[in-house]
Write an enzyme that holds these catalytic residues in place. Structure first.
Site, PDB file in Angstrom:
ATOM      1  N   VAL A 181       0.811  -1.224   0.000  1.00  0.00           N
ATOM      2  CA  VAL A 181       0.000   0.000   0.000  1.00  0.00           C
ATOM      3  C   VAL A 181       0.842   1.270   0.000  1.00  0.00           C
ATOM      4  CG1 VAL A 181      -1.987  -1.103   1.094  1.00  0.00           C
ATOM      5  CG2 VAL A 181      -0.242  -0.009   2.531  1.00  0.00           C
ATOM      6  N   ASN A 211      -7.476  -1.629   5.720  1.00  0.00           N
ATOM      7  CA  ASN A 211      -7.138  -2.228   7.003  1.00  0.00           C
ATOM      8  C   ASN A 211      -5.643  -2.446   7.202  1.00  0.00           C
ATOM      9  OD1 ASN A 211      -7.728  -3.946   9.465  1.00  0.00           O
ATOM     10  ND2 ASN A 211      -6.835  -5.500   8.126  1.00  0.00           N
ATOM     11  N   SER A 249      -7.560   2.975  15.545  1.00  0.00           N
ATOM     12  CA  SER A 249      -7.267   2.218  16.761  1.00  0.00           C
ATOM     13  C   SER A 249      -7.719   3.049  17.955  1.00  0.00           C
ATOM     14  CB  SER A 249      -5.757   1.964  16.854  1.00  0.00           C
ATOM     15  OG  SER A 249      -5.376   1.510  18.140  1.00  0.00           O
ATOM     16  N   TYR A 257       3.003   4.836  16.180  1.00  0.00           N
ATOM     17  CA  TYR A 257       1.721   4.149  16.016  1.00  0.00           C
ATOM     18  C   TYR A 257       0.567   5.056  16.432  1.00  0.00           C
ATOM     19  CZ  TYR A 257      -1.784   0.463  16.101  1.00  0.00           C
ATOM     20  OH  TYR A 257      -2.911  -0.282  15.859  1.00  0.00           O
ATOM     21  N   SER A 267       0.139   7.911  13.945  1.00  0.00           N
ATOM     22  CA  SER A 267      -0.382   7.464  12.653  1.00  0.00           C
ATOM     23  C   SER A 267      -1.864   7.146  12.736  1.00  0.00           C
ATOM     24  CB  SER A 267       0.389   6.235  12.153  1.00  0.00           C
ATOM     25  OG  SER A 267       0.112   5.078  12.930  1.00  0.00           O
ATOM     26  N   LYS A 268      -2.303   6.599  13.860  1.00  0.00           N
ATOM     27  CA  LYS A 268      -3.711   6.234  13.980  1.00  0.00           C
ATOM     28  C   LYS A 268      -4.587   7.463  14.246  1.00  0.00           C
ATOM     29  CE  LYS A 268      -3.394   1.889  13.075  1.00  0.00           C
ATOM     30  NZ  LYS A 268      -3.999   1.341  11.836  1.00  0.00           N
ATOM     31  N   ILE A 302      -7.313  -6.809  20.165  1.00  0.00           N
ATOM     32  CA  ILE A 302      -8.062  -7.839  19.453  1.00  0.00           C
ATOM     33  C   ILE A 302      -7.176  -9.077  19.298  1.00  0.00           C
ATOM     34  CG2 ILE A 302      -9.336  -8.393  17.352  1.00  0.00           C
ATOM     35  CD1 ILE A 302     -10.562  -6.078  18.947  1.00  0.00           C
TER      36      ILE A 302
END
Length: 251
Positions: free
Chosen positions: A65, A91, A144, A156, A159-160, A189
């Site tokens: 991606v 995703n 997230s 992280y 970015s989310k 999860i």
């Protein structure tokens, strides 16, 4: 089964396992034709095989991606094959940090943002190009709980948060074209990404107690939220980050 996606098509990134595979299987069970993509092409093909063996229609393909031309070609291939693109689930995502990583590590930042931000932006642009022309479509991006709090490493978490910004910007930009854009924000999860946690009983218990429901979520529970946001039942919902987090953010 309501077969609510009968006759519709869906493009999914990160479909080789975890939440992406769960969503691909769920869309197929509801009648959708599924284009399953993943950085690991063999995993994507395995997802497609599971669908076709169950009587659905799907194909799997490798996709990086972070390669904008490849993303454009992959989305175009869905329309060339099936004549339409109705839904998309962006995703694909990574984390390059752990508890030992220094805050703001430049290498982790660059690698994480390339997939989690550049990849999502490229996908939205490619998908919306077709959907806006058809005056219909629904896009869901994976953020997230880290995108709605300060949880996780700098790269992280940052970015989310950005994914939610992309989601809301695109929702406003394409609303007049009848294209809806939303996000899901999972808590912890049970997926291959959390295998290390689940293999340590103490770590698993610690993560579980972070969620008021007292457990980690299942991939299918996030997939159900994705299907809802892509369905006609969510026809007046756009620009929304939906937490699927067992109550984590309500604490």
């Amino acid at each position: 089964m309501s077969r609510q996606f009968e006759g519709r098509t869906v493009f999914i990134t990160g479909a080789g396992g975890g939440i992406g595979r769960a969503a691909a299987l769920a869309f197929a069970q509801e009648g959708a034709k599924v284009a399953a993509t993943d950085y690991n092409g063999e995993w994507a093909e395995e997802t497609a095989r599971l669908i076709t063996e169950a009587g659905g229609e799907a194909y799997g393909a490798r996709l990086d991606v972070t390669d904008r031309a490849a993303v454009d070609a992959a989305v175009d291939a869905v329309v060339e094959r099936w004549g339409r693109l109705d839904c998309a689930f962006n995703n694909a995502g990574v984390t390059r940090e752990d508890t030992r990583s220094p805050w703001g590590d430049p290498e982790a930042y660059a690698a994480t943002f390339a997939v989690n931000c550049d990849g999502v932006m490229y996908c939205i642009a490619a998908e919306a190009r077709h959907m806006a022309k058809a005056k219909r479509g629904a896009i869901v991006n994976t953020s997230s709980i880290a995108g709605m709090s300060g949880s996780g490493g700098a790269a992280y978490c940052g970015s989310k948060h950005a994914v939610i910004g992309f989601t809301q910007s695109a929702a406003l930009r394409f609303a007049s074209d009848n294209v809806r854009v939303n996000a899901v924000c999972p808590g912890a999860i049970t997926t291959p990404m959390t295998d290390a946690v689940n293999q340590d009983p103490r770590a698993a218990a610690f993560v579980a107690q972070m969620h008021p429901l007292g457990r980690m979520g299942e991939a299918r529970e996030v997939a159900d939220a994705v299907l809802f946001l892509c369905s006609d039942k969510a026809s007046f919902i756009t620009g929304h980050p939906l937490a699927v987090d067992g109550g984590f953010l309500a604490r």
